[in-house]
Design an enzyme around this catalytic site. Structure first.
Site, PDB file in Angstrom:
ATOM      1  CG  HIS A 269      -1.754   1.220   1.351  1.00 35.40           C
ATOM      2  ND1 HIS A 269      -2.822   1.492   0.514  1.00 35.40           N
ATOM      3  CD2 HIS A 269      -1.670   2.274   2.212  1.00 35.40           C
ATOM      4  CE1 HIS A 269      -3.367   2.641   0.855  1.00 35.40           C
ATOM      5  NE2 HIS A 269      -2.692   3.144   1.886  1.00 35.40           N
ATOM      6  CG  ASN A 382       7.402  10.648  16.534  1.00 32.59           C
ATOM      7  OD1 ASN A 382       6.628  10.278  15.678  1.00 32.59           O
ATOM      8  ND2 ASN A 382       7.046  10.813  17.805  1.00 32.59           N
ATOM      9  CB  ALA A 383       9.820  15.229  19.324  1.00 30.82           C
ATOM     10  NE  ARG A 431       2.324   7.197   7.825  1.00 34.99           N
ATOM     11  CZ  ARG A 431       2.382   6.295   6.863  1.00 34.99           C
ATOM     12  NH1 ARG A 431       1.393   5.418   6.740  1.00 34.99           N
ATOM     13  NH2 ARG A 431       3.410   6.239   6.045  1.00 34.99           N
ATOM     14  CG  LEU A 445       8.585   1.499   7.871  1.00 35.65           C
ATOM     15  CD1 LEU A 445       9.450   1.083   6.692  1.00 35.65           C
ATOM     16  CD2 LEU A 445       7.939   0.276   8.505  1.00 35.65           C
ATOM     17  N   GLY A 446       9.634   4.696  11.370  1.00 34.34           N
ATOM     18  CA  GLY A 446      10.654   5.293  12.233  1.00 34.34           C
ATOM     19  C   GLY A 446      10.685   4.694  13.623  1.00 34.34           C
ATOM     20  CG  LEU A 447       7.900   5.921  16.515  1.00 35.56           C
ATOM     21  CD1 LEU A 447       6.546   6.145  17.162  1.00 35.56           C
ATOM     22  CD2 LEU A 447       9.014   6.512  17.380  1.00 35.56           C
TER      23      LEU A 447
END
Length: 505
Positions: A269, A382-383, A431, A445-447
């Site tokens: 996706h 992310n912050a 997300r 995918l960052g976390l």
């Protein structure tokens, strides 16, 4: 021939039982014979000593008188198959014995041929020739006989070589040993039959859950991950432990396959979206006969952005695929203060936020500097993504934890994370705000990468909330060795803060 586990168990159990019975039989059989022979030897010693004593106290003056005394004493001790053989051998006199035929006979006995008598006389010749002490001889009409011969002096002033002897047939020993053998044969047959039945029953009970496991494994191999094994028994039973481990493995496989399917679906996706955008923009551009330069540049910019997003997604997927490999980490000692300062200086230049860094404990951390920097950049990024420009707060604190561990805390004043999402945010492609993350180019995918790096170091990562609003992430790692005293930050200040704008391009 049956080769199943229960038949093998039955065979081995029966073989072991047979060997044990054989060892016990040999011990009992030989022990019985040895004990009876010791009793016979003891009796022969008493009989021979009594005969010698009677000859000594007779005070016979001649060989003839000595022979008469010996014959008189022996005649009062008749011999049969169950009594004692007595004899006295005096030079110059015939043997005095209660069984003369055992010393040979010139004429055949009733029903015997001359050749049989010659053979008996040959065997009978063993008695006079046998050495002194105990010996076992085969004598005619009696069989094996245990014989004791003693050399005695009947007069102190005479060295006439007189030999006294006693013998006992060993037929009783043979009968006793045959009785033991017969009893053991019967007992062995019963024991082997019982051992075979018991071992087959035990083997059936042991193999039943194993057969169920084989059936379940065959169904799993066919693609069905739902069956489980229910093994009756106590929790500490080996079969129950094996069944629980097998079920746990199936649970892990089910989760892994489900995660793999979800991962493939999510990756498909995520890749389909930029491809759709690229194809749509190119179709729009192709539909125009003479597109303007501004339109070409616009489409080119969108295509480049989507290609960059796809490249980041592929790189993140490759990184996650490497997390299970041994060479994923290159661990080395890290000066924690220098490492955090350099990392924070670089991150504070990428966005206009109010960045705050707390005091950093002095010491050395054993970790992969590149992977750790990537994890911290993902948390700080992310912050940044979830705070407002100019006035948003992005804060990092570093704390020591008992057991030579270190904790990195990254906080922001953004909207925070709902409690039911704080574990799911570390899942791949998850997300909390899908629309905003896609708009910002996030891959989701960052976390997940942060958790993979933490797990590879033997640490952990968790999400929480900040008092007053905002999100907090705690990354905890082992391998920290504190310095003798904490180093102070440059300029002696425990904390550095301020609004920093991104560098101009």
């Amino acid at each position: 021939m049956p080769t199943g586990l229960r038949w093998r168990l039955a065979g081995w159990f029966t073989l072991v039982t047979l060997l044990c019975i054989a060892l016990v039989f040999v011990a009992v059989y030989r022990g019985t014979g040895s004990q009876l022979r010791r009793q016979i030897d003891h009796g022969l010693a008493g009989d021979a000593a009594e005969l010698a004593h009677n000859l000594t106290v007779a005070h016979a003056d001649s060989t003839r008188q000595l022979s008469i005394v010996a014959t008189h004493y022996i005649d009062n001790q008749p011999f049969s198959a169950s009594s004692t053989l007595l004899f006295v051998l005096i030079p110059g006199a015939p043997p005095a014995t209660n069984r003369p035929e055992l010393f040979g006979s010139p004429r055949p006995e009733n029903g015997e041929t001359h050749a049989e008598q010659v053979q008996e006389n040959r065997l009978a010749g063993q008695l006079p020739k046998a050495s002194d002490g105990y010996s076992t001889l085969t004598l005619p009409d009696v069989g094996q006989v245990r014989v004791l011969k003693l050399r005695v002096r009947v007069r102190d002033d005479d060295d006439l070589p007189v030999t006294v002897g006693a013998g006992e047939p060993l037929a009783a020993v043979s009968r006793a040993q045959r009785g033991v053998a017969g009893a053991f044969v019967l007992a062995a047959a019963i024991a082997l039959a019982a051992a075979l039945l018991a071992s087959y029953f035990v083997g059936t009970r042991v193999s039943r859950p194993l057969r169920r496991m084989a059936d379940v494994a065959a169904r799993v191999d066919a693609g069905d991950l739902h069956p489980r094994i229910h093994a009756p028994g106590s929790p500490g039973d080996e079969v129950t432990v094996l069944a629980d481990a097998f079920n746990h493995m199936l649970d892990r496989l089910t989760d892994a396959f489900a995660g793999q399917r979800a991962f493939v679906a999510d990756a498909s996706h995520e890749l389909r979206t930029p491809l759709t955008v690229i194809r749509g923009q190119l179709e729009v551009l192709a539909s125009q006969q003479q597109p303007s330069g501004e339109e070409v540049r616009r489409v080119g910019g969108l295509v480049q952005a989507e290609i960059a997003r796809m490249s980041r997604l592929v790189d993140d997927l490759l990184l996650l695929a490497k997390t299970d490999q041994i060479e994923f980490l290159r661990v080395e000692p890290i000066d924690l203060g220098v490492f955090v300062d350099e990392l924070w200086d670089g991150m504070s230049l990428i966005a206009s936020r109010r960045f705050e860094l707390g005091a950093v404990p002095a010491g050395t951390l054993l970790a992969d500097p590149d992977r750790l920097a990537q994890a911290l950049r993902n948390l700080v990024g992310n912050a940044i993504d979830h705070t407002a420009p100019e006035r948003g707060i992005v804060r990092m604190r570093v704390q020591t934890v008992a057991g030579e561990r270190i904790r990195f805390i990254v906080e922001d004043d953004g909207p925070g994370i709902p409690p039911d999402q704080r574990e799911r945010v570390f899942h791949r492609f998850h997300r909390t705000d899908a629309a905003r993350d896609r708009a910002s180019g996030g891959t989701g995918l960052g976390l997940a990468i942060v958790r993979a790096i933490a797990d590879a170091h033997g640490g952990s990562v968790a999400a929480g909330a900040v008092d007053g609003g905002g999100a907090r992430f705690e990354l905890e790692l082992p391998g920290f060795t504190p310095a003798r005293r904490d180093a102070r930050r440059p300029g002696g200040e425990p904390e550095r803060s301020g609004a920093v704008s991104p560098a101009a391009p």
